[in-house]
Write a protein that holds these residues in place. Structure first.
Motif, PDB file in Angstrom:
ATOM      1  N   TYR A   3      -3.694  10.729  45.098  1.00 42.65           N
ATOM      2  CA  TYR A   3      -3.523  11.625  46.239  1.00 42.65           C
ATOM      3  C   TYR A   3      -3.842  13.080  45.898  1.00 42.65           C
ATOM      4  O   TYR A   3      -4.435  13.786  46.699  1.00 42.65           O
ATOM      5  N   GLY A   4      -3.432  13.524  44.724  1.00 39.40           N
ATOM      6  CA  GLY A   4      -3.635  14.919  44.379  1.00 39.40           C
ATOM      7  C   GLY A   4      -5.089  15.313  44.273  1.00 39.40           C
ATOM      8  O   GLY A   4      -5.456  16.463  44.530  1.00 39.40           O
ATOM      9  N   ILE A   5      -5.961  14.378  43.917  1.00 39.25           N
ATOM     10  CA  ILE A   5      -7.382  14.680  43.750  1.00 39.25           C
ATOM     11  C   ILE A   5      -8.218  14.039  44.850  1.00 39.25           C
ATOM     12  O   ILE A   5      -9.093  14.677  45.436  1.00 39.25           O
ATOM     13  N   ARG A   6      -7.948  12.769  45.187  1.00 41.63           N
ATOM     14  CA  ARG A   6      -8.774  12.054  46.157  1.00 41.63           C
ATOM     15  C   ARG A   6      -8.509  12.500  47.594  1.00 41.63           C
ATOM     16  O   ARG A   6      -9.413  12.495  48.420  1.00 41.63           O
ATOM     17  N   ILE A  64       1.995  18.820  36.727  1.00 44.72           N
ATOM     18  CA  ILE A  64       1.173  18.351  37.856  1.00 44.72           C
ATOM     19  C   ILE A  64       2.060  17.773  38.954  1.00 44.72           C
ATOM     20  O   ILE A  64       1.893  18.083  40.147  1.00 44.72           O
ATOM     21  N   ARG A 123      -5.523  18.001  48.265  1.00 41.90           N
ATOM     22  CA  ARG A 123      -6.275  18.743  47.257  1.00 41.90           C
ATOM     23  C   ARG A 123      -6.438  20.210  47.632  1.00 41.90           C
ATOM     24  O   ARG A 123      -6.343  21.096  46.780  1.00 41.90           O
ATOM     25  N   PRO A 137      -0.992  11.173  40.613  1.00 39.84           N
ATOM     26  CA  PRO A 137      -1.633  12.436  41.005  1.00 39.84           C
ATOM     27  C   PRO A 137      -3.115  12.288  41.303  1.00 39.84           C
ATOM     28  O   PRO A 137      -3.661  13.000  42.148  1.00 39.84           O
ATOM     29  N   ILE A 138      -3.782  11.357  40.629  1.00 38.94           N
ATOM     30  CA  ILE A 138      -5.212  11.151  40.845  1.00 38.94           C
ATOM     31  C   ILE A 138      -5.458  10.566  42.234  1.00 38.94           C
ATOM     32  O   ILE A 138      -6.379  10.972  42.954  1.00 38.94           O
ATOM     33  N   LYS A 179      -4.652  23.013  44.951  1.00 36.99           N
ATOM     34  CA  LYS A 179      -5.428  23.913  44.096  1.00 36.99           C
ATOM     35  C   LYS A 179      -4.732  25.255  43.896  1.00 36.99           C
ATOM     36  O   LYS A 179      -4.812  25.862  42.837  1.00 36.99           O
ATOM     37  N   ASN A 183      -8.279  14.812  50.489  1.00 37.78           N
ATOM     38  CA  ASN A 183      -8.858  16.136  50.769  1.00 37.78           C
ATOM     39  C   ASN A 183      -7.807  17.149  51.214  1.00 37.78           C
ATOM     40  O   ASN A 183      -7.820  18.304  50.766  1.00 37.78           O
TER      41      ASN A 183
END
Length: 305
Positions: free
Chosen positions: A283-286, A38, A291, A280-281, A295, A288
């Motif tokens: 910045y990688g997910i929250r 990740i 993200r 990762p949670i 993907k 936009n």
């Protein structure tokens, strides 16, 4: 920030059955591979798009990700060594411990800098571009490493002056207290960590409350920044658990005397591994923008290599 907990499970690793020891090592290695994959995707995404590597916020973030990836790799290597080789040369162990200490102590300082950048973006938006330049961001990262190097390298210098040269050719179980055994180092560590605690927590709390007040009347960006600071606080709390590692380990041994190795293994996962999976949670997910680009690599829509 005490790396003595990195491979404490291994101290009593001989008490585990062979199958349990293998299971623990497989779990740790699989978690490490997942986090590394990740984080490598994050780094690749960052390096391929100008929107990220020209933004001070993402530069600080990717420095945190890279730092955590190195730290996780080092702690996993030490963990596996503690179950396999068990004892290694003091000089080799010093290299592992020093690198692990650098990266471990970098994390809270980097989080404080990221919180300060969020504060400037929300509370001083007109001056954000002027204050948060790429050059100043890189200088700040350099300052972080200089601070941790001054803190950590003193352990080595004290050991060089208090231990005979033969000590560095001996074989030891690789822990901070076995390669840096001087009581003076413990006193120095306590003072240093106290100063770090005051600086980091002072920065985090100040920026959080300033952003909190701004979020009451400002845009959703301020509210998002406030939530990001909360996640920084959560990650910081996990990182700060290593400040009180000896005390926590003593409590675990008293509460679970019959399951000592299992409780220490859980402690290792929660204190050393979990904080490194939070980045990762955040910045990688929250985020936009991140993200959208991430993907492609996580789901193999574009090759990482």
């Amino acid at each position: 920030m005490d790396v003595s907990s990195v491979n404490t499970t291994g101290i009593v690793g001989y008490a585990d059955s062979f199958s349990k020891a293998v299971t623990k090592n497989v779990i740790v290695v699989l978690i490490g591979i997942s986090i590394t994959y990740i984080n490598a995707s994050l780094i690749h995404t960052f390096s391929k798009h100008q929107i990220f590597y020209t933004n001070p916020r993402y530069i600080l973030f990717i420095h945190l990700v890279t730092n955590d990836m190195i730290q996780v790799s080092l702690t996993i290597i030490l963990f596996v060594i503690s179950f396999t080789i068990y004892r290694i040369n003091v000089s080799v162990c010093c290299v592992f411990i020093l690198l692990a200490l650098f990266t471990t102590e970098n994390t809270p300082l980097n989080l404080a800098c990221m919180a300060a950048e969020c504060y400037i973006a929300v509370c001083m938006p007109l001056r954000h571009v002027e204050i948060c330049t790429i050059k100043r961001t890189l200088m700040l990262i350099g300052l972080i490493w200089t601070t941790t190097m001054l803190s950590v390298m003193s352990d080595l210098f004290i050991t060089l002056t208090t231990q005979p040269l033969d000590f560095f050719h001996s074989q030891v179980f690789c822990l901070r207290q076995t390669v840096f055994p001087s009581p003076l180092i413990i006193k120095k560590r306590d003072i240093t960590y106290s100063v770090f605690l005051v600086i980091v927590w002072g920065t985090i709390l100040y920026t959080y409350f300033r952003i909190l007040f701004a979020a009451k009347t400002a845009s959703k960006d301020a509210k998002k920044a406030r939530n990001t600071i909360i996640l920084h606080v959560f990650q910081l709390l996990l990182c700060m658990a290593t400040y009180v590692a000896p005390q926590l380990l003593d409590i675990l041994q008293q509460w679970f005397p019959k399951n000592r190795t299992d409780s220490l293994f859980a402690y290792y996962i929660i204190v050393q591994i979990l904080p490194r999976s939070v980045s990762p949670i955040i910045y990688g997910i929250r985020d936009n923008t991140f993200r959208k680009y991430l993907k492609r690599y996580l789901f193999c829509k574009d090759s990482i290599l």
